[in-house]
Write a protein that holds these residues in place. Sequence first.
Motif, PDB file in Angstrom:
ATOM      1  N   PHE A 119      23.096   6.329  13.658  1.00  0.00           N
ATOM      2  CA  PHE A 119      23.852   5.341  14.429  1.00  0.00           C
ATOM      3  C   PHE A 119      23.026   4.071  14.643  1.00  0.00           C
ATOM      4  O   PHE A 119      23.525   2.953  14.479  1.00  0.00           O
ATOM      5  CB  PHE A 119      24.254   5.945  15.776  1.00  0.00           C
ATOM      6  CG  PHE A 119      25.025   5.004  16.678  1.00  0.00           C
ATOM      7  CD1 PHE A 119      26.407   4.961  16.619  1.00  0.00           C
ATOM      8  CD2 PHE A 119      24.367   4.163  17.570  1.00  0.00           C
ATOM      9  CE1 PHE A 119      27.123   4.092  17.429  1.00  0.00           C
ATOM     10  CE2 PHE A 119      25.066   3.296  18.388  1.00  0.00           C
ATOM     11  CZ  PHE A 119      26.455   3.263  18.314  1.00  0.00           C
ATOM     12  N   GLN A 120      21.763   4.222  15.010  1.00  0.00           N
ATOM     13  CA  GLN A 120      20.911   3.054  15.278  1.00  0.00           C
ATOM     14  C   GLN A 120      20.716   2.206  14.025  1.00  0.00           C
ATOM     15  O   GLN A 120      20.708   0.976  14.096  1.00  0.00           O
ATOM     16  CB  GLN A 120      19.564   3.513  15.839  1.00  0.00           C
ATOM     17  CG  GLN A 120      19.653   4.036  17.263  1.00  0.00           C
ATOM     18  CD  GLN A 120      18.319   4.539  17.782  1.00  0.00           C
ATOM     19  OE1 GLN A 120      17.279   4.012  17.455  1.00  0.00           O
ATOM     20  NE2 GLN A 120      18.354   5.564  18.613  1.00  0.00           N
ATOM     21  N   GLU A 121      20.567   2.857  12.892  1.00  0.00           N
ATOM     22  CA  GLU A 121      20.428   2.109  11.645  1.00  0.00           C
ATOM     23  C   GLU A 121      21.700   1.330  11.336  1.00  0.00           C
ATOM     24  O   GLU A 121      21.660   0.176  10.904  1.00  0.00           O
ATOM     25  CB  GLU A 121      20.093   3.056  10.487  1.00  0.00           C
ATOM     26  CG  GLU A 121      18.654   3.519  10.456  1.00  0.00           C
ATOM     27  CD  GLU A 121      17.676   2.362  10.343  1.00  0.00           C
ATOM     28  OE1 GLU A 121      17.857   1.499   9.452  1.00  0.00           O
ATOM     29  OE2 GLU A 121      16.734   2.294  11.157  1.00  0.00           O
ATOM     30  N   GLU A 175      25.095  -3.747  11.442  1.00  0.00           N
ATOM     31  CA  GLU A 175      26.266  -4.471  11.924  1.00  0.00           C
ATOM     32  C   GLU A 175      25.865  -5.707  12.727  1.00  0.00           C
ATOM     33  O   GLU A 175      26.535  -6.735  12.677  1.00  0.00           O
ATOM     34  CB  GLU A 175      27.152  -3.550  12.776  1.00  0.00           C
ATOM     35  CG  GLU A 175      27.825  -2.457  11.971  1.00  0.00           C
ATOM     36  CD  GLU A 175      29.241  -2.186  12.414  1.00  0.00           C
ATOM     37  OE1 GLU A 175      29.665  -2.716  13.452  1.00  0.00           O
ATOM     38  OE2 GLU A 175      29.934  -1.443  11.689  1.00  0.00           O
ATOM     39  N   MET A 176      24.771  -5.619  13.440  1.00  0.00           N
ATOM     40  CA  MET A 176      24.313  -6.763  14.231  1.00  0.00           C
ATOM     41  C   MET A 176      23.600  -7.810  13.381  1.00  0.00           C
ATOM     42  O   MET A 176      23.269  -8.882  13.865  1.00  0.00           O
ATOM     43  CB  MET A 176      23.377  -6.281  15.348  1.00  0.00           C
ATOM     44  CG  MET A 176      24.074  -5.477  16.438  1.00  0.00           C
ATOM     45  SD  MET A 176      25.372  -6.420  17.292  1.00  0.00           S
ATOM     46  CE  MET A 176      26.849  -5.683  16.589  1.00  0.00           C
ATOM     47  N   GLU A 177      23.370  -7.499  12.094  1.00  0.00           N
ATOM     48  CA  GLU A 177      22.734  -8.464  11.197  1.00  0.00           C
ATOM     49  C   GLU A 177      23.557  -9.741  11.097  1.00  0.00           C
ATOM     50  O   GLU A 177      23.020 -10.815  10.830  1.00  0.00           O
ATOM     51  CB  GLU A 177      22.566  -7.856   9.801  1.00  0.00           C
ATOM     52  CG  GLU A 177      21.380  -6.927   9.656  1.00  0.00           C
ATOM     53  CD  GLU A 177      20.073  -7.668   9.467  1.00  0.00           C
ATOM     54  OE1 GLU A 177      20.045  -8.649   8.719  1.00  0.00           O
ATOM     55  OE2 GLU A 177      19.078  -7.276  10.091  1.00  0.00           O
ATOM     56  N   GLN A 178      24.871  -9.636  11.310  1.00  0.00           N
ATOM     57  CA  GLN A 178      25.708 -10.834  11.244  1.00  0.00           C
ATOM     58  C   GLN A 178      25.346 -11.812  12.361  1.00  0.00           C
ATOM     59  O   GLN A 178      25.452 -13.019  12.193  1.00  0.00           O
ATOM     60  CB  GLN A 178      27.178 -10.439  11.345  1.00  0.00           C
ATOM     61  CG  GLN A 178      27.647  -9.583  10.180  1.00  0.00           C
ATOM     62  CD  GLN A 178      29.093  -9.166  10.325  1.00  0.00           C
ATOM     63  OE1 GLN A 178      29.783  -9.606  11.235  1.00  0.00           O
ATOM     64  NE2 GLN A 178      29.567  -8.323   9.428  1.00  0.00           N
ATOM     65  N   GLU A 179      24.947 -11.278  13.517  1.00  0.00           N
ATOM     66  CA  GLU A 179      24.590 -12.135  14.644  1.00  0.00           C
ATOM     67  C   GLU A 179      23.092 -12.399  14.710  1.00  0.00           C
ATOM     68  O   GLU A 179      22.670 -13.455  15.187  1.00  0.00           O
ATOM     69  CB  GLU A 179      25.055 -11.481  15.958  1.00  0.00           C
ATOM     70  CG  GLU A 179      26.558 -11.337  16.056  1.00  0.00           C
ATOM     71  CD  GLU A 179      26.976 -10.779  17.404  1.00  0.00           C
ATOM     72  OE1 GLU A 179      26.493 -11.295  18.431  1.00  0.00           O
ATOM     73  OE2 GLU A 179      27.778  -9.831  17.429  1.00  0.00           O
ATOM     74  N   LEU A 180      22.303 -11.457  14.246  1.00  0.00           N
ATOM     75  CA  LEU A 180      20.849 -11.620  14.278  1.00  0.00           C
ATOM     76  C   LEU A 180      20.275 -11.034  12.981  1.00  0.00           C
ATOM     77  O   LEU A 180      19.807  -9.896  12.955  1.00  0.00           O
ATOM     78  CB  LEU A 180      20.265 -10.901  15.505  1.00  0.00           C
ATOM     79  CG  LEU A 180      18.812 -11.221  15.875  1.00  0.00           C
ATOM     80  CD1 LEU A 180      18.653 -12.694  16.241  1.00  0.00           C
ATOM     81  CD2 LEU A 180      18.358 -10.345  17.033  1.00  0.00           C
ATOM     82  N   PRO A 181      20.340 -11.823  11.897  1.00  0.00           N
ATOM     83  CA  PRO A 181      19.937 -11.304  10.572  1.00  0.00           C
ATOM     84  C   PRO A 181      18.429 -11.171  10.420  1.00  0.00           C
ATOM     85  O   PRO A 181      17.775 -11.941   9.714  1.00  0.00           O
ATOM     86  CB  PRO A 181      20.524 -12.344   9.603  1.00  0.00           C
ATOM     87  CG  PRO A 181      20.577 -13.603  10.393  1.00  0.00           C
ATOM     88  CD  PRO A 181      20.844 -13.207  11.817  1.00  0.00           C
ATOM     89  N   LEU A 182      17.868 -10.187  11.087  1.00  0.00           N
ATOM     90  CA  LEU A 182      16.414 -10.011  11.111  1.00  0.00           C
ATOM     91  C   LEU A 182      15.840  -9.773   9.717  1.00  0.00           C
ATOM     92  O   LEU A 182      14.752 -10.243   9.395  1.00  0.00           O
ATOM     93  CB  LEU A 182      16.043  -8.857  12.038  1.00  0.00           C
ATOM     94  CG  LEU A 182      16.442  -9.015  13.517  1.00  0.00           C
ATOM     95  CD1 LEU A 182      16.019  -7.789  14.309  1.00  0.00           C
ATOM     96  CD2 LEU A 182      15.830 -10.272  14.103  1.00  0.00           C
TER      97      LEU A 182
END
Length: 433
Positions: free
Chosen positions: A293-295, A300-307
């Motif tokens: 789940f964390q991965e 999914e959050m890469e769209q807002e924070l593409p680390l």
Amino acid sequence: MKQPIAIQNICKEAMSHLEKRFMEREELIRLLLLAVMSGEHMLLVGPPGSAKSQLARAIAGLFGSDQGFDYLLTKFTTPDELFGPVSLQKLKQDEYMRLTEGYLPGARFAFLDEIFKANSAILNSLLSILNERIFFNGRDKQQVPLHFLMAASNELPEDNEQLAALYDRFLFRFEVEYVKQISSFELMFTAPSTPVPAILTTDLVRQIQAAAQDISLPEPIIYMLFQLKTAMEEKEYVISDRRWHKIGRVWKISAAIHGRSSVNVWDTVLTPHMLWDFPEDLSELKEIFDKVFQEMLKKEMEQELPLQQYNQTVRKWLDREDELHSFQFKKEVGGSLSKDAAERLKAATEECRSELEETARSLRGRLMSWQEKEKNLTEWIASQSIFLLHPDQYAVKFTHLRIQGERILQSVQGLYRTLFDKEIPGIVYDYTL
């Protein structure tokens, strides 16, 4: 179909009514509601007197259903008790048929206690009713209106192939315990005794299930499911392809309830209760699921924070740090370089300067927006799924993502300072938050 917000509000109201009547059952109630909306059956494992049958009746009551059926099975239970008596009139016509009205084949909602005590005379009929919604009544295939069946048992089936097939029909599983907290124990004596109001309809459920058919399982979500399968098999947990397929369908049901066109990570939060065969395995299976789940949450959050994108830029220029720093030094002290090498390194230096400045500006902006989001993060997480019980626990995962982003920004600033002996213009960020 009704607007998603209206559907979610109805579901929240239904959960609220149940939570007022059943203490320390919040997660179970969410699981029950998702099971009902999915049309999948649920098995409760737990001791007598833990309100299993009352909960089943309350679920039926939410639909205002008088077409309920509940029964306690023993090894002496006969098919007549569950499926109805044989019609004497039909027997006179040399036909073997049962009168099913008022019995399990005529029920929309059912509760069967001690289900694994069913004998072989009952078992085959149960299997077809649960899976295909068909009751073989004599020579007729009778479609049953069963929408949801909740079963209970004090113990799980022994190594019996027929009982194992019955067990596999219950996608949702939950271990029920007695009330533990003194506050819950006190509330138990003042809980409402009136029937729950009829606020759900089978028509609403059909609309949700129809909408779910048009919802997609994106490739990353399918990959998440496969990762979960692989991680479980490495620990020697194996479940059938049928259950994996049903899990994917349940995720679609959750997405439909929340008005999404495709499944996202928040539709998966109750998955561990669809994975275990033995209650004692739930803890380890939750750990396996949490890692996957964390991965997925990070992706999914890469769209807002593409680390990952920012980190690749940093790694690209860190690998050339010595080369570019040497060029800068030679340029300052008048060191000799061939014309081609000088032009190549000059172009690389300007490209590095441009990319680091652009990365820093972009990353700083994303981090500032992320900080604003964190102010109302718990509320935002709660809005992603009505089935989340403790949204505040997920907020920590987002803080970790911000900290990773801040480390990358520090690396960008440090590399720029080393190569160009100054700070990146216009980049000010408060790392103390």
